[in-house]
Structure formats: C-alpha cells, structure tokens
Design a protein around this motif. Structure first.
Motif, PDB file in Angstrom:
ATOM      1  N   LEU A 151       0.826  -1.209   0.000  1.00  0.00           N
ATOM      2  CA  LEU A 151       0.000   0.000   0.000  1.00  0.00           C
ATOM      3  C   LEU A 151       0.859   1.259   0.000  1.00  0.00           C
ATOM      4  CD1 LEU A 151      -2.904  -0.846   2.411  1.00  0.00           C
ATOM      5  CD2 LEU A 151      -3.080  -0.180   0.047  1.00  0.00           C
ATOM      6  N   VAL A 152       1.995   1.207   0.723  1.00  0.00           N
ATOM      7  CA  VAL A 152       2.879   2.375   0.741  1.00  0.00           C
ATOM      8  C   VAL A 152       3.426   2.641  -0.643  1.00  0.00           C
ATOM      9  CG1 VAL A 152       5.114   3.161   1.551  1.00  0.00           C
ATOM     10  CG2 VAL A 152       3.495   2.269   3.158  1.00  0.00           C
ATOM     11  N   LEU A 153       3.834   1.587  -1.337  1.00  0.00           N
ATOM     12  CA  LEU A 153       4.354   1.779  -2.696  1.00  0.00           C
ATOM     13  C   LEU A 153       3.282   2.350  -3.615  1.00  0.00           C
ATOM     14  CD1 LEU A 153       6.558  -1.359  -3.314  1.00  0.00           C
ATOM     15  CD2 LEU A 153       7.260   0.989  -3.064  1.00  0.00           C
ATOM     16  N   ARG A 154       2.076   1.801  -3.488  1.00  0.00           N
ATOM     17  CA  ARG A 154       0.994   2.298  -4.340  1.00  0.00           C
ATOM     18  C   ARG A 154       0.679   3.760  -4.024  1.00  0.00           C
ATOM     19  NH1 ARG A 154      -3.008   0.422  -7.501  1.00  0.00           N
ATOM     20  NH2 ARG A 154      -1.281  -0.786  -8.331  1.00  0.00           N
ATOM     21  N   HIS A 209       3.257   6.009  -5.514  1.00  0.00           N
ATOM     22  CA  HIS A 209       3.081   6.204  -6.949  1.00  0.00           C
ATOM     23  C   HIS A 209       1.930   7.151  -7.242  1.00  0.00           C
ATOM     24  CE1 HIS A 209       5.312   2.209  -7.751  1.00  0.00           C
ATOM     25  NE2 HIS A 209       6.132   3.227  -7.666  1.00  0.00           N
ATOM     26  N   VAL A 216      11.718  -1.593   0.531  1.00  0.00           N
ATOM     27  CA  VAL A 216      10.763  -0.535   0.198  1.00  0.00           C
ATOM     28  C   VAL A 216      11.414   0.833   0.305  1.00  0.00           C
ATOM     29  CG1 VAL A 216       8.641   0.569   0.944  1.00  0.00           C
ATOM     30  CG2 VAL A 216       8.739  -1.868   0.713  1.00  0.00           C
ATOM     31  N   LEU A 265      11.744   3.522  -2.705  1.00  0.00           N
ATOM     32  CA  LEU A 265      11.162   4.856  -2.635  1.00  0.00           C
ATOM     33  C   LEU A 265      12.196   5.933  -2.883  1.00  0.00           C
ATOM     34  CD1 LEU A 265       8.703   4.500   0.296  1.00  0.00           C
ATOM     35  CD2 LEU A 265       8.270   4.468  -2.119  1.00  0.00           C
ATOM     36  N   LEU A 285      -1.898  -5.485  -5.071  1.00  0.00           N
ATOM     37  CA  LEU A 285      -1.547  -4.078  -4.909  1.00  0.00           C
ATOM     38  C   LEU A 285      -0.244  -3.745  -5.611  1.00  0.00           C
ATOM     39  CD1 LEU A 285      -2.444  -3.609  -1.183  1.00  0.00           C
ATOM     40  CD2 LEU A 285      -3.582  -2.596  -3.108  1.00  0.00           C
ATOM     41  N   LYS A 320      -3.769   1.507 -13.270  1.00  0.00           N
ATOM     42  CA  LYS A 320      -3.369   2.768 -13.908  1.00  0.00           C
ATOM     43  C   LYS A 320      -4.091   2.954 -15.225  1.00  0.00           C
ATOM     44  CE  LYS A 320      -0.403   5.390 -11.803  1.00  0.00           C
ATOM     45  NZ  LYS A 320       0.998   4.978 -11.695  1.00  0.00           N
TER      46      LYS A 320
END
Lengths: 102, 236
Positions: free
Chosen positions: A81-84, A87, B70, B74, B221, B228
């Motif tokens: 969810l953080v990655l999504r 984005h 992650v 990021l 997810l 998109k």
C-alpha cells in the motif's frame, strides 16, 4: 530462568507498546507508522511470552507465532500500500491520503 | 540471567526510543533491528529459546529486509529528511507523549498494586497441578530414538490437552515456574510444536489462510499497470 519477576517483563512490554503507540501518533511518514505498528505487535508478543513463561506453558509461544505470522502478512500488505500510495501521491505523508475519492 | 534481562530490556527501550525519533528511515530501521535483537535476548532469558530464534529469523531477518527494500525503492534523499525534520516539531510530541505517559503510569500502578499474588494464592489453593510435571517427562522422553519419540508424542499430547482444561476449574495460579529452573527449560520447541499442532491446529490453518490472503493482496496491490490503465481510461 532464575527469578525474573513476570511483572518486570510485562512492564517492559508495556513500555515498548507505549513507545510504538507514541510513534504511531506522532509520525506522519507512513513507513515510520508501519515500523511503530511492528513495535507494538512485538510488545504484544513479549507480553504473551512472559505470560507463557510465568505459567510454564508453551501456549504463549504459540500465540507469539500467530502474532508473528499476522505481522508478516500485515507488513507485506502495508508496504504494498505504501508503494501504491507513493506512486499516486509522490509523497509519504499520511495526511495526503486523507480524502476519499474513488 | 537477571542482569542480562535488565541490560537487554534497557537496550530495547533505548533503541525503540531512537527508532521513533529518527528522521532518516534507514537509521530508524537499523535501530529497529537492534531493538528486535534485544527483545529476542529477553525472550531467551525468559526461557523461550524457540521464540527468540523466530524473532531473529522472521522479524530481524525478513520483515526488516522488506522495509529496507521498500525504502530503497522509494529512493528518499536529503529532501525527505528535511521534510521529516519539519514534520517532527517538538510540540508534536506533547499530546501523544502525555497520553502515553498517563497510560504507562496506569500500568505501573496496576502492576504495583497487586503485590506478589501468585505465591499467596498458591499457598491457599490446591496443590500444583500435573502440568508442571508433564513437560519434564517430555524432556526425558526426548532422549529416545525417533520412532519411540513419535509414538510417545501422541500420548504425551494427552496430558497437555487435559492440562489445558484444569485452569478453568481451579483458577489459582501455580507456583511461578520462572523460579523453577526445570520447568523454565521445559518450554522447548518440542512442547511448542506439540501444542501448535495439537490443540491449536485450527489456528495454524487460519494463519496459513491469513498469509495466503496477504500474498494475494500484496500481489494485487503491487501490480501497477492494470489499475493505472483503468483509471486513465476513466479519466479520459
């Protein structure tokens, strides 16, 4: 093994849990919020282990294993969810996702 | 063991404080590893070596690595650190800090308010039930060969299952077995496994279901293109 009072271990679990709670309340970065949730889950597992050791039963460790699997599932979904979110919003601010627009 | 417990708990608390106050995510993750290892040491001193190993392997080995991946993806730079520093003003800490301190005070009050209830109840209650003896007998059996071990595992499960029942009937606590070295050792991985696949088998099934759901959700997810395109199609 040699006379660690269960109260002290429960106190340690409480301190760790409250530190995690403070982190959840204070931080705005989603990754830090997830880390604080991990700390809280870990403290809950410590409380279970302490209780299991105080009663001499393996059930505390069984519950710790359940908490561990739950934490693993939670963190995988949370980080996806953080990655999504990154984005979509190009930020990790938790307040950026405070509006629901489907 | 006492000294090790207190030292590692102090390390855990300090490292956790540093986790929630860092502005750099990687530094916070490294302190999180330190905190988890200290908690694993606490588990070990509490007589739960299997849980300590699981803590090191899964928490510090898998979950933190997931976090690090992650954070790497990021690609946060110095900009995010300054932004984080701007978010973490000192007055942000006042409200949550006070609330947490009040909660901690209540917990300490509750813990200090019941002084040494287990020994008092134990002296007044019925004699210690057999469950403190059952794991010791399991330990003795674990020295045998594997075939007899497996055959004994099924019927050494019986006293375990039956020993789960008596606390309902006679609630008084047994003598605190942390002070009894034999039963502190008795929480072996074997006892944990017997409990895990005996009375808690449905929990294992549910945990596997939960992990499968997490896998499917993370896969869904993480797949970027489909939604998109769909969202773009809705927009246009």
């Amino acid at each position: 093994m040699t006379g660690i009072p269960p109260e002290h271990a429960i106190l340690l679990a409480a301190i760790l849990f409250l530190l995690g709670l403070t982190g959840v309340l204070v931080r705005r970065n989603v990754i830090f919020i997830l880390m604080s949730i991990e700390i809280m889950l870990n403290a809950a597992g410590l409380a279970f282990i302490t209780a299991g050791a105080a009663w001499g039963q393996p059930d505390g460790q069984v519950m710790f294993i359940f908490i561990l699997s739950m934490a693993a599932a939670e963190v995988s979904v949370g980080l996806a969810l953080v990655l999504r979110m990154y984005h979509c919003f190009k930020t990790l601010d938790a307040d950026a996702a405070s509006k629901m627009r489907g | 063991m006492n000294v090790i417990f207190y030292i590692s708990s102090a390390i855990a608390v300090l490292a956790t404080i540093l986790v929630i106050t860092r502005t750099n995510a990687v530094h916070a993750l490294l302190y999180l590893v330190v905190s988890l290892l200290a908690v694993a040491m606490v588990f070990f001193t509490l007589g739960a070596p299997f849980a300590a190993a699981l803590e090191v392997i899964i928490y510090a080995g898998a979950i933190v690595v997931l976090f690090i991946f992650v954070v790497m993806m990021l690609n946060q730079g110095p900009v995010s650190i300054t932004q984080e520093r701007a978010w973490l003003r000192p007055r942000m800490w006042i409200g949550p800090g006070i609330l947490s301190l009040v909660l901690l005070g209540e917990l300490v009050y509750v813990l200090a308010g019941q002084p040494a209830s287990p020994p008092v109840r134990q002296s007044a209650g019925p004699p210690v039930r057999q469950s403190t003896g059952a794991p010791v007998s399991q330990l003795g059996r674990s020295d045998r060969s594997d075939e007899s071990d497996m055959s004994d595992g099924s019927d050494s499960l019986r006293p375990r299952v039956s020993s789960l029942k008596p606390p309902d009937s006679n609630l008084p606590l047994p003598q605190s077995p942390i002070r009894n070295p034999q039963s502190a050792i008795s929480q072996s991985p074997r006892a944990v496994g017997l409990a895990l696949f005996g009375p808690y088998a449905i929990g294992v099934e549910l945990a596997s279901l939960l992990l499968l759901a997490g896998l499917v959700a993370a896969f869904h997810l993480g797949a970027p293109d489909e939604s998109k395109n769909r969202k773009g199609g809705e927009r246009s």
